[in-house]
Design an enzyme around this catalytic site. Structure first.
Site, mmCIF file in Angstrom:
data_model
loop_
_atom_site.group_PDB
_atom_site.id
_atom_site.type_symbol
_atom_site.label_atom_id
_atom_site.label_comp_id
_atom_site.label_asym_id
_atom_site.label_seq_id
_atom_site.Cartn_x
_atom_site.Cartn_y
_atom_site.Cartn_z
ATOM 1 N N LYS A 91 0.884 -1.370 0.129
ATOM 2 C CA LYS A 91 -0.189 0.120 -0.032
ATOM 3 C C LYS A 91 0.875 1.298 -0.113
ATOM 4 O O LYS A 91 0.502 2.158 -0.717
ATOM 5 C CB LYS A 91 -0.991 -0.046 1.087
ATOM 6 C CG LYS A 91 -1.805 -1.149 1.422
ATOM 7 C CD LYS A 91 -2.901 -0.950 2.259
ATOM 8 C CE LYS A 91 -2.306 -1.120 3.608
ATOM 9 N NZ LYS A 91 -1.642 -2.441 3.947
ATOM 10 N N ARG A 102 -10.421 0.901 9.050
ATOM 11 C CA ARG A 102 -9.949 -0.267 9.366
ATOM 12 C C ARG A 102 -10.966 -1.084 10.035
ATOM 13 O O ARG A 102 -10.916 -2.390 10.245
ATOM 14 C CB ARG A 102 -8.724 -0.323 10.292
ATOM 15 C CG ARG A 102 -7.616 0.212 9.569
ATOM 16 C CD ARG A 102 -6.208 0.055 10.378
ATOM 17 N NE ARG A 102 -4.861 0.508 9.672
ATOM 18 C CZ ARG A 102 -3.676 0.350 10.157
ATOM 19 N NH1 ARG A 102 -3.348 -0.061 11.308
ATOM 20 N NH2 ARG A 102 -2.920 0.839 9.158
ATOM 21 N N ARG A 122 11.153 -5.967 5.004
ATOM 22 C CA ARG A 122 11.080 -4.842 4.721
ATOM 23 C C ARG A 122 12.003 -4.041 5.676
ATOM 24 O O ARG A 122 12.342 -4.052 6.709
ATOM 25 C CB ARG A 122 9.731 -4.591 4.889
ATOM 26 C CG ARG A 122 9.380 -3.023 5.036
ATOM 27 C CD ARG A 122 7.670 -2.886 5.032
ATOM 28 N NE ARG A 122 7.144 -3.009 6.038
ATOM 29 C CZ ARG A 122 5.833 -3.154 6.232
ATOM 30 N NH1 ARG A 122 5.264 -2.808 5.207
ATOM 31 N NH2 ARG A 122 5.334 -3.273 7.550
ATOM 32 N N ARG A 131 10.978 -2.010 11.112
ATOM 33 C CA ARG A 131 10.047 -1.864 12.111
ATOM 34 C C ARG A 131 10.142 -2.818 13.320
ATOM 35 O O ARG A 131 10.220 -4.039 12.690
ATOM 36 C CB ARG A 131 8.491 -1.728 11.512
ATOM 37 C CG ARG A 131 8.255 -0.393 11.079
ATOM 38 C CD ARG A 131 6.971 -0.639 10.221
ATOM 39 N NE ARG A 131 5.878 -1.233 10.703
ATOM 40 C CZ ARG A 131 4.608 -1.001 10.411
ATOM 41 N NH1 ARG A 131 4.358 -0.384 9.308
ATOM 42 N NH2 ARG A 131 3.434 -1.778 10.994
ATOM 43 N N ARG A 141 -1.032 -9.302 13.198
ATOM 44 C CA ARG A 141 -1.850 -8.260 12.472
ATOM 45 C C ARG A 141 -2.811 -8.810 11.336
ATOM 46 O O ARG A 141 -3.651 -8.271 11.042
ATOM 47 C CB ARG A 141 -0.640 -7.578 11.713
ATOM 48 C CG ARG A 141 0.091 -6.545 13.027
ATOM 49 C CD ARG A 141 1.450 -6.376 12.450
ATOM 50 N NE ARG A 141 1.593 -5.600 11.432
ATOM 51 C CZ ARG A 141 2.818 -5.084 10.511
ATOM 52 N NH1 ARG A 141 3.809 -5.635 10.796
ATOM 53 N NH2 ARG A 141 2.584 -4.436 9.495
#
Length: 215
Positions: free
Chosen positions: A13, A89, A128, A161, A172
């Site tokens: 995203k 969300r 990531r 992160r 998640r």
């Protein structure tokens, strides 16, 4: 165009939000950025949100909705439309957002959903890395920087992160399945949803997105 971009954690995203913003000259509204800005400035809403995040709790919808509402009200250039990333969300957030934009030029007209298999999500999340200065996103497996651990653009050391690991990802994804997937159904019933296969390299996915959105 007033667009929501949705998808599971690691679906891409952030990457494609930036491309869409540049292609369509949209305001890019990231709720993550809105949260960080409120917290860093010590606003009443930011302090309230921080009190929850420091306890590892989700920020209540009422606080999130108010932050988004304040941001929209202070948006200086509303004519170009927006791309909203990270919100809504939950069904309650979607209904609140619909209410706050009803009768305005800010009502949602497009919802882009990025579809990625679980195995690929795991690879993307654990690999990531991001630049804390310019926001560029890399992946040590599929899109590494030219110099390991360093941003190509400004030489800043890349960061990972704390929750970019398999255990956190499972939590998640469970949260996404429980709360966010029903939001897609909510907008699907309104005829606003377009799905895109977000598996493959960046150029392939971008070509599919442009085709789906007819841009």
């Amino acid at each position: 165009m007033n667009m929501l971009i949705m998808g599971a954690p690691g679906a891409g995203k952030g990457t494609f939000s930036r491309l869409l913003r540049e292609e369509l000259n949209l305001n890019h509204i990231s709720t993550g950025d809105i949260f960080r800005e409120n917290i860093s400035k010590g606003t009443p809403l930011g302090l309230e949100a921080k009190s929850y995040t420091e306890q590892g709790k989700l920020v209540p919808d009422s606080v999130t909705n108010k932050m988004v509402k304040d941001y929209l009200e202070n948006l200086t250039d509303k004519k170009n439309g927006y791309l909203l990333d990270g919100y809504p969300r939950t069904i309650d957030q979607a209904k609140a957002f619909e209410e706050m934009t009803k009768g305005t030029d800010l009502a949602v007209d497009t919802v882009l959903v990025m579809d990625v298999p679980f195995e690929e999500l795991t690879r993307r999340i654990t690999g990531r890395r991001s630049c804390p200065k310019c926001g560029e996103i890399y992946n040590i497996y599929s899109n590494p920087p030219k110099v390991e651990g360093v941003c190509d653009h400004d030489g800043t050391a890349l960061t990972q992160r704390k929750d970019d690991n398999e255990e956190s990802l499972k939590t998640r994804l469970d949260e996404y399945s429980k709360n966010t997937e029903p939001v897609i159904g909510y907008y699907y019933e309104k005829g606003l949803v377009s799905h895109v296969d977000a598996l493959g390299d960046k150029d392939e996915i971008w070509t599919r997105i442009k085709k789906v959105l007819n841009i």
